[in-house]
Write a protein that holds these residues in place. Structure first.
Motif, PDB file in Angstrom:
ATOM      1  N   ASN A  70      79.782   4.844 -85.725  1.00  0.00           N
ATOM      2  CA  ASN A  70      79.812   5.397 -84.382  1.00  0.00           C
ATOM      3  C   ASN A  70      78.957   6.657 -84.338  1.00  0.00           C
ATOM      4  O   ASN A  70      78.728   7.309 -85.361  1.00  0.00           O
ATOM      5  CB  ASN A  70      81.264   5.709 -83.998  1.00  0.00           C
ATOM      6  N   GLY A  71      78.484   7.017 -83.154  1.00  0.00           N
ATOM      7  CA  GLY A  71      77.650   8.207 -83.020  1.00  0.00           C
ATOM      8  C   GLY A  71      78.365   9.495 -83.365  1.00  0.00           C
ATOM      9  O   GLY A  71      77.719  10.518 -83.601  1.00  0.00           O
ATOM     10  N   PHE A  72      79.700   9.475 -83.414  1.00  0.00           N
ATOM     11  CA  PHE A  72      80.480  10.661 -83.757  1.00  0.00           C
ATOM     12  C   PHE A  72      80.887  10.653 -85.225  1.00  0.00           C
ATOM     13  O   PHE A  72      81.667  11.522 -85.647  1.00  0.00           O
ATOM     14  CB  PHE A  72      81.719  10.750 -82.864  1.00  0.00           C
ATOM     15  N   ALA A  73      80.422   9.691 -85.986  1.00  0.00           N
ATOM     16  CA  ALA A  73      80.735   9.609 -87.407  1.00  0.00           C
ATOM     17  C   ALA A  73      79.440   9.335 -88.166  1.00  0.00           C
ATOM     18  O   ALA A  73      78.348   9.627 -87.681  1.00  0.00           O
ATOM     19  CB  ALA A  73      81.784   8.519 -87.656  1.00  0.00           C
ATOM     20  N   THR A  74      79.544   8.796 -89.376  1.00  0.00           N
ATOM     21  CA  THR A  74      78.368   8.396 -90.148  1.00  0.00           C
ATOM     22  C   THR A  74      78.558   6.938 -90.552  1.00  0.00           C
ATOM     23  O   THR A  74      79.660   6.395 -90.414  1.00  0.00           O
ATOM     24  CB  THR A  74      78.203   9.262 -91.412  1.00  0.00           C
ATOM     25  N   VAL A 130      85.266  10.204 -89.146  1.00  0.00           N
ATOM     26  CA  VAL A 130      85.299  11.627 -88.804  1.00  0.00           C
ATOM     27  C   VAL A 130      86.488  11.844 -87.874  1.00  0.00           C
ATOM     28  O   VAL A 130      86.550  11.268 -86.778  1.00  0.00           O
ATOM     29  CB  VAL A 130      83.997  12.113 -88.145  1.00  0.00           C
ATOM     30  N   ALA A 131      87.451  12.639 -88.361  1.00  0.00           N
ATOM     31  CA  ALA A 131      88.638  12.950 -87.576  1.00  0.00           C
ATOM     32  C   ALA A 131      88.451  14.297 -86.890  1.00  0.00           C
ATOM     33  O   ALA A 131      88.025  15.273 -87.528  1.00  0.00           O
ATOM     34  CB  ALA A 131      89.867  12.978 -88.472  1.00  0.00           C
ATOM     35  N   ILE A 139      79.825  -1.000 -82.283  1.00  0.00           N
ATOM     36  CA  ILE A 139      80.414   0.230 -82.802  1.00  0.00           C
ATOM     37  C   ILE A 139      79.755   1.466 -82.211  1.00  0.00           C
ATOM     38  O   ILE A 139      80.393   2.513 -82.040  1.00  0.00           O
ATOM     39  CB  ILE A 139      80.335   0.257 -84.354  1.00  0.00           C
ATOM     40  N   ASP A 140      78.460   1.373 -81.852  1.00  0.00           N
ATOM     41  CA  ASP A 140      77.736   2.524 -81.333  1.00  0.00           C
ATOM     42  C   ASP A 140      77.539   2.466 -79.823  1.00  0.00           C
ATOM     43  O   ASP A 140      76.728   3.208 -79.262  1.00  0.00           O
ATOM     44  CB  ASP A 140      76.379   2.655 -82.022  1.00  0.00           C
ATOM     45  N   SER A 141      78.273   1.591 -79.142  1.00  0.00           N
ATOM     46  CA  SER A 141      78.122   1.459 -77.695  1.00  0.00           C
ATOM     47  C   SER A 141      78.699   2.676 -76.981  1.00  0.00           C
ATOM     48  O   SER A 141      79.721   3.237 -77.396  1.00  0.00           O
ATOM     49  CB  SER A 141      78.830   0.186 -77.208  1.00  0.00           C
TER      50      SER A 141
END
Length: 379
Positions: free
Chosen positions: A269-273, A278-279, A97-99
């Protein structure tokens, strides 16, 4: 600064950066038309026509389930959409998920949920052009180096204006001395085209430098603004199991009915928590379509827990990316960008030729020649 200093700045900034700038101009030319080329080659698909009266949107969870079934060992990282193609939705898959890398990029019909295509990752001519243009296959180090060449280009242009100044005192602007030796004709053409493309080169050079900072800029946002939004939920456990992406996306659209989805990051993901989708939403005007607002949605309940605007440094990046490739004014601007790109290739190449032919001429001799004092230069 003296003429000698300006001449040295122009000479060395040009020499250090020219070969790389030539590569960037050559690889950037097809990238201006990347959208059109992707459709022409079949890498991207047109949304199919539907029967009259068909309305509604497919269930996102069903789309993601299909993508998951195609790669059962991978995870969905992002849902992606394009403002100019609302009929399509994309699912980005990765082994973690964080790749930072991705393993598949699937295209679906957003109206029916039908699978349409898989983008050929790491294949083909356009992928080669993109990698050379962005990092020369050297990762972040290559990207930052190419960004540095954009600063060298800016220094070369500014110093070139000063070096070109003495010509303006002797010759009418735009004069090409075709009746003189070939070297003077090359010089006049180099100076003329350099002045014609000056503003454009400054724009693409500086926006290219900003784009090279993509990863550091988003890393700064993740470490500050996103971390602050996530701080109240730090003690809560990460969500696991099946996630209701459809409900989260509907909540984001309801919160911003005047905006469209750019992409939505999955929890972890790095763009969410670890607990939230996060949209990232963009506007529906030519300018606001390049800017992002964020909506943080609880992955368990689909409740919106926070909304925010991106900080100025991320907005600057988002505005610079389409400007770099002329992606603001449709095909007309793309054609203008392509013409200026070709002229810039001529400027860069003629600069190399001039340096090679006159590499033994000093700055004092060059200034003397501009003042009308004859000098002896070997052919």
């Amino acid at each position: 600064m003296s003429f000698r200093a300006w001449y040295a700045v122009h000479k060395w900034t040009s020499l250090v950066s020219t070969l790389f700038l030539l590569m960037l101009c050559v690889t950037g030319l097809p990238l201006i038309f990347s959208h059109e080329i992707a459709h022409l080659t079949g890498a991207s698909v047109e949304p199919p026509a539907l029967p009259a009266g068909h309305a509604g949107q497919a269930n996102i969870d069903a789309i993601v389930a299909d993508a998951q079934a195609r790669r059962p060992n991978d995870l969905p990282q992002f849902l992606v959409a394009e403002a100019d193609e609302p009929e399509l939705v994309y699912v980005r898959m990765a082994d973690r998920i964080d790749s930072e890398g991705l393993t598949a990029f699937y295209t679906y019909d957003a109206r029916t949920g039908a699978f349409l295509s898989e983008y050929p990752l790491g294949q083909g001519f356009m992928d080669l052009m993109l990698r050379l243009h962005t990092d020369m296959y050297l990762g972040l180090g290559g990207t930052l180096f190419l960004g540095f060449t954009g600063l060298l280009l800016a220094a070369s242009i500014v110093s070139g204006i000063y070096v070109y100044g003495p010509y303006m005192k002797k010759l009418r602007f735009g004069t090409v001395r075709r009746d003189r030796i070939a070297r003077l004709k090359w010089l006049d053409q180099h100076n003329l085209l350099g002045m014609v493309t000056l503003v454009w080169l400054l724009v693409v050079g500086l926006t290219g430098t900003i784009n090279a900072l993509n990863r550091p800029i988003f890393a700064a946002w993740q470490a500050t603004e996103l971390a602050a939004l996530a701080a109240p939920y730090r003690e809560r456990p990460a969500v696991t199991g099946a996630l209701a992406a459809d409900a989260a996306l509907r909540a984001a659209r309801a919160a911003h009915p005047d905006k469209s989805l750019s992409f939505m990051a999955y929890p972890g993901n790095g763009f969410a928590t670890p607990q939230h989708f996060v949209a990232f939403m963009n506007g529906n005007t030519p300018l606001t379509s390049k800017l992002l607002s964020i909506v943080m949605i609880d992955a368990r309940t689909a409740d919106i827990v926070a909304s925010a605007e991106m900080p100025w440094y991320v907005s600057t990046l988002m505005l610079s990316q389409p400007l770099h490739f002329g992606d603001y004014g449709g095909m007309a601007l793309k054609l203008l960008w392509a013409l200026l790109d070709v002229l810039s290739i001529v400027v860069l190449w003629s600069g190399l030729v001039l340096w090679w032919k006159r590499r033994k001429v000093t700055a004092e001799q060059k200034l003397a020649s501009l003042r009308g004092v004859p000098i002896a230069v070997a052919e």
